[in-house]
Design an enzyme around this catalytic site. Sequence first.
Site, PDB file in Angstrom:
ATOM      1  N   GLU A  44       0.783  -1.229   0.000  1.00 40.57           N
ATOM      2  CA  GLU A  44       0.000   0.000   0.000  1.00 40.57           C
ATOM      3  C   GLU A  44       0.820   1.287   0.000  1.00 40.57           C
ATOM      4  O   GLU A  44       0.767   2.065   0.975  1.00 40.57           O
ATOM      5  CB  GLU A  44      -0.957   0.008   1.196  1.00 40.57           C
ATOM      6  CG  GLU A  44      -1.911  -1.165   1.218  1.00 40.57           C
ATOM      7  CD  GLU A  44      -3.040  -1.001   2.253  1.00 40.57           C
ATOM      8  OE1 GLU A  44      -2.982  -0.061   3.071  1.00 40.57           O
ATOM      9  OE2 GLU A  44      -3.983  -1.810   2.213  1.00 40.57           O
TER      10      GLU A  44
ATOM     11  N   GLU B 262      -5.323  -8.630   0.562  1.00 41.33           N
ATOM     12  CA  GLU B 262      -5.998  -8.324   1.830  1.00 41.33           C
ATOM     13  C   GLU B 262      -7.453  -7.995   1.558  1.00 41.33           C
ATOM     14  O   GLU B 262      -7.765  -7.230   0.634  1.00 41.33           O
ATOM     15  CB  GLU B 262      -5.399  -7.093   2.536  1.00 41.33           C
ATOM     16  CG  GLU B 262      -4.094  -7.317   3.229  1.00 41.33           C
ATOM     17  CD  GLU B 262      -3.559  -6.046   3.888  1.00 41.33           C
ATOM     18  OE1 GLU B 262      -4.364  -5.185   4.309  1.00 41.33           O
ATOM     19  OE2 GLU B 262      -2.330  -5.918   3.964  1.00 41.33           O
TER      20      GLU B 262
HETATM   21  C1  FCB Z   1      -4.552  -2.170   5.453  1.00 39.79           C
HETATM   22  C2  FCB Z   1      -3.165  -2.535   5.974  1.00 39.79           C
HETATM   23  C3  FCB Z   1      -3.181  -3.627   6.999  1.00 39.79           C
HETATM   24  C4  FCB Z   1      -4.353  -3.509   7.942  1.00 39.79           C
HETATM   25  C5  FCB Z   1      -5.646  -3.332   7.200  1.00 39.79           C
HETATM   26  C6  FCB Z   1      -6.869  -3.247   8.066  1.00 39.79           C
HETATM   27  O1  FCB Z   1      -4.535  -0.873   4.974  1.00 39.79           O
HETATM   28  O2  FCB Z   1      -2.348  -2.959   4.900  1.00 39.79           O
HETATM   29  O3  FCB Z   1      -1.937  -3.612   7.652  1.00 39.79           O
HETATM   30  O4  FCB Z   1      -4.133  -2.532   8.876  1.00 39.79           O
HETATM   31  O5  FCB Z   1      -5.569  -2.188   6.410  1.00 39.79           O
END
Ligand code: FCB
Length: 455
Positions: free
Chosen positions: A166, A358
Amino acid sequence: MNKIIFPDGFIWGAATASYQIEGAWNEDGKGESIWDIASHTPGKIKNGDKGDIACDHYHRYKEDVQLMKKLGLNAYRFSISWPRIFPSGTGKVNQKGLLFYDKLINELLANEIEPVVTLYHWDLPVSLQKIGGWESLEVVEAYVDYATCIFNHFGDRVKMWITFNEPMVFTLGFYAEGFFGERNVRGGIMATQYVNVAHAKAVEAYRLSPYSDGKIGITLDLSPVYPKTDSSLDKMAVTIVDGVTNRLFLDPVLKASYPRDILRIFKDIFNLPPIPKEDLQLLKNNPIDFLGINNYFCERVHAEKPGDLIDIEALLKKEKIEGREYSEMGWEVYPEGLYDLLMRVDKDYNHPIIYITENGMACKDDKIINGIVQDDDRLSYLKRYFAAAHQAIRDGVNLKGYFVWSLMDNFEWLEGYSKRFGLIRIDYKTQERIWKKSAHWYRNVIAENGFDIDS
Ligand code: FCB
């Protein structure tokens, strides 16, 4: 019965990040990261929480790999803590740091779980922040040296790599919110460009390393953007917000270019220098093997008057809209958004190989019956997001795997331990690992490579 089955070989995983779970913040020669400093600064993190112990994964990794094994995970995505390997960012390697990840990786492989390694999930060594952080070429070079060391040491066993997690959050996001002191949006924009250079150089280093037979990519946080109303101003706001939050990060790594409309806006406001031609060439020479997408929500944007269009932070303010569903983070739950996003990336960026690296939901998790956390809201979220991903695969998207955030509850950055994202609950007093209903359900999904959408 309305069963959804994923393609053969689809990878089911879970994700974590070093600072959020490891603890052992000053053990075995580890240096300090910017998150150790943030944690130890009064008032910075909600409830004064610290990552010093977190889930104590540094000492409990064997037990945690057993949890993964019970879940049936095919792969586990985690990050390496740079200051464990190079306590001051560069220079002498800390052998004990390498040893911890050797043990973790070997344990995963012995249990038939594929390690997926993120090189950088935000825990920059403090000494590198002091010399300019991601606005400094010296830091870019230090990152490439660190990456090279990691490829050489673990490349025989790790075959899936992610250069950065990110970039938008730790460049534009951190700088704009004043994480490093003063708010500094210009610095954040410059940092995005340095990170892209570091990324491309790390890809180059990987291809030149002795074990380059794996795959390497990057993880971007992407969100579909919709107009709040049908007004033409809202539609213009969509183009701008999509440009700053999605295209600004997708274009460099998938097209070796930057979005012109956004560069023009930045140039007018911040008087930025042009992007060096050699940076674009470097990106072009070092394409990625796959794109990692983190998606949690969608954006709905609204502009009252033309002047609002240049206040991007105001456009990104998350207001709740009557009748829509929100998580404990205040993020809008919108599985159709994941479908739209996947279709769009597929179409606009030439059908790349994609992994969801994620996706998950923060829930209250306040009901435990017979030792199982009753997280029906998370289960429903995952079911609907998986179904959206499945629909995208049916419609042609090259999606190869899905990593749920997160394996277990953990230190949620500025929110500390107040937000729970895990499939497994952590009792922070006893470090007990407690299964949630969603974890039991996910285990069946993995075992059957699918699920019944109606049950
Ligand atoms: C993302 C992050 C991860 C976590 C999630 C909820 O932005 O990559 O580390 O905090 O959010």
